[in-house]
Design an enzyme around this catalytic site. Sequence first.
Site, PDB file in Angstrom:
ATOM      1  N   ASP A  14      27.752  67.961 -18.640  1.00 20.96           N
ATOM      2  CA  ASP A  14      27.438  66.536 -18.800  1.00 20.96           C
ATOM      3  C   ASP A  14      26.111  66.128 -18.176  1.00 20.96           C
ATOM      4  OD1 ASP A  14      28.218  66.962 -16.194  1.00 20.96           O
ATOM      5  OD2 ASP A  14      29.795  65.459 -16.134  1.00 20.96           O
ATOM      6  N   HIS A  15      25.561  66.958 -17.301  1.00 20.71           N
ATOM      7  CA  HIS A  15      24.341  66.572 -16.572  1.00 20.71           C
ATOM      8  C   HIS A  15      23.066  67.008 -17.298  1.00 20.71           C
ATOM      9  CE1 HIS A  15      26.974  65.631 -13.224  1.00 20.71           C
ATOM     10  NE2 HIS A  15      25.949  65.340 -12.450  1.00 20.71           N
ATOM     11  N   ASP A  62      31.111  67.775  -7.411  1.00 19.39           N
ATOM     12  CA  ASP A  62      30.306  66.592  -7.672  1.00 19.39           C
ATOM     13  C   ASP A  62      30.820  65.496  -6.752  1.00 19.39           C
ATOM     14  OD1 ASP A  62      28.378  65.434 -10.075  1.00 19.39           O
ATOM     15  OD2 ASP A  62      29.626  63.933  -9.073  1.00 19.39           O
ATOM     16  N   ARG A  84      23.930  54.952  -7.779  1.00 17.59           N
ATOM     17  CA  ARG A  84      22.891  55.354  -6.809  1.00 17.59           C
ATOM     18  C   ARG A  84      21.542  54.805  -7.232  1.00 17.59           C
ATOM     19  NH1 ARG A  84      25.245  61.353  -5.746  1.00 17.59           N
ATOM     20  NH2 ARG A  84      26.711  60.599  -4.184  1.00 17.59           N
ATOM     21  N   SER A 142      24.633  63.314  -3.032  1.00 17.76           N
ATOM     22  CA  SER A 142      25.272  64.265  -3.938  1.00 17.76           C
ATOM     23  C   SER A 142      25.845  65.484  -3.219  1.00 17.76           C
ATOM     24  CB  SER A 142      24.281  64.717  -5.001  1.00 17.76           C
ATOM     25  OG  SER A 142      23.734  65.952  -4.657  1.00 17.76           O
ATOM     26  N   ARG A 159      25.226  68.497  -4.233  1.00 14.72           N
ATOM     27  CA  ARG A 159      24.447  69.673  -4.655  1.00 14.72           C
ATOM     28  C   ARG A 159      24.216  70.637  -3.499  1.00 14.72           C
ATOM     29  NH1 ARG A 159      19.528  65.621  -6.129  1.00 14.72           N
ATOM     30  NH2 ARG A 159      21.299  64.723  -7.182  1.00 14.72           N
TER      31      ARG A 159
END
Length: 648
Positions: free
Chosen positions: A65-66, A120, A380, A542, A544
């Site tokens: 989706d990213h 996520d 964000r 995030s 990440r």
Amino acid sequence: MAKGTVVQKIIDAHYVAGVKIPGQPVAVRIDQTLTQDATGTMAYLELEAMKTSKVKTELSVSYVDHNMLQSGPENRNDHLYLQSVAASKGVRFSPPGNGICHQVHLERFGVPGKTLLGSDSHTPTGGGIGMMAIGAGGLDVALAMAGQPFNMPYPKVVGIKLTGELKPWCAAKDVILKVLSILTTKGNVGSMAEYFGPGVATLSVPQRATITNMGAELGVTTSVFPSDERTREFLKAQKREEVFAPLAADADAEYDQVIEIALDELEPLAACPSSPDNIKTIRELAGIKVGQVIIGSCTNSSYRDLAMVATALKGKRVHSDVTFAIAPGSRQVLEMLSRNGMLADLIAAGARILETGCGPCIGQGQSPAQDTVSVRTFNRNFAGRTGTKGDQAYLVSPETAVAVALTGCFTDPRTLDVAYPEIADVEEFLINDNMIQLPPEDGSSVEIIRKPTIGQPPLNDKLPEVIDGRVVIKVGDKITTDHIMPAGVHLKLRSNIPAYSKVVFECFTEAGKPSFAERASAVRDAGLHGVIIGRDSYGQGSSREHAAICPMYLGIKVVAALAIERIHRANLVNFGIIPLLFANGGDYDKIAEGDTLKIENAPAQLAVGAPVNGTLIKADGSKIAIEFKHQLSEEDIKIIKAGGRLNC
Ligand code: MIC
Ligand code: SF4
């Protein structure tokens, strides 16, 4: 200590080990996992490194989706790897076009009372359906897929009591913006938010999910709503009533802290540049000219939200100075809007319809013009996240976005000459799971597709006896993982650590001066160790893990700050970087970039609850003793000494 709460009940039902005292490490069983493509490639490479033949969870889903721009082969290479590795490891695969992981998971897979770990940070969206849904780094999610419990500090529970009912044009987004104005984005590490009170029943599951989604911005481990009749109705409408289970706090439940929000007293709010807790009322902002409005992201792209927008805009035209884009949260949402004609109403009103996915929320297109205001329904607005340096991004509800789109400036939606579209709960969603790919029972013969852009996660060295550190960068408060590891145009490098590492802290590179990556590599190549100095709330945002992997690759051994956020701290540990906290906050001021920070006997000094002593050596040779503390558990220390989890 909290008692009789939903949080406590879910933890009790999943308890594996640990002490149930706030702040003490506790391990919980994970029922479900989710990954998305931008963090997923690393997570599955790590799962492969663990030699797991098949995931051990009740359900694991891999979403794309990213990264869907596909400018260059990298994105599609990732998708092919993800699709094939999912089939080989027993994971369901949701391909590009099926929707944003959090929205689809809520619609099709979430189960009240279950635990969900996702790579996520907005995984807590699932709290809207009564799940304990937690965001984590890819490695922690890989471990959960391999059957390991998840370790977290036993939480304090912040009870958020809702009373009354939202007034027309006031939205669930305003609830969470209000909570952010009270609790802010810092200081909530180690807590969970739990909603209760008579106002809960007035909110539908998608509205609740908006609130728990953006709870991520509070820095809490997760946010959760009870599971009640509204939850049952939502699941029934999704043709999944059989997974419904009621879940509520006891009548005499006790919370560690309680805040109260009167829904009927809320008014439309916005998070102003460049932090989700910089809250003002729309009345205060009224009249400010706006150049762009975007509705979408995992916070506000449900059928309810877009149906409200389409109904309000039917027969109207958005202001000619505004570009207006819509990114539907899932294929279910888009297909329903297209079949009932609302999509046509949106198009007729001037909407640019984007692919279902994260899109502009993570800087994939739609960057605003310089010196213009962008209004988004996202979660964000960190500086530069739109892809435009010096951006001015405001976060609002879809209701406010409609008013801004129609007028071209900040406008309180309550002043619009438009009837408020009350959107009733959907009685029957359009169910079409035909894009979800089920893995074969035995995936051992599936060939995993690895194109050349898929690299291996790098390994760290064992913790050295002496950390001979050089301060490569000193930053201030609220440094987000978007500052550390930018996404946007660089997002496609997620599977290529050497290339991605070049842009660590890119936003701080001054023209004509060496970048962070160049400075850190010079330190590493001289056989020394890199140190990052942060202040309060370092590593917000995030999940990440690249914000740990890439600095690790560049030779960073220590991050020292006043406070480090939960997911980032766990990622640092997972990759063998020591997260230290200043015992005396004032020491932060004594340190400058280029200073030496020496920590002798580093492995011996690292012990649960013990201080770590270092020596700061200034450019003029003067020495200052610096004491650090940390919140590392026995397990964390073992991992750091080994140079990260992949070495354990
Ligand atoms: C985000 O909203 O910042 C992201 C992109 O979804 C991240 C994950 C990532 O960086 O891949 C998140 O929230 O964890
Ligand atoms: Fe995607 Fe934005 Fe949600 Fe992150 S916050 S998962 S980028 S939509």
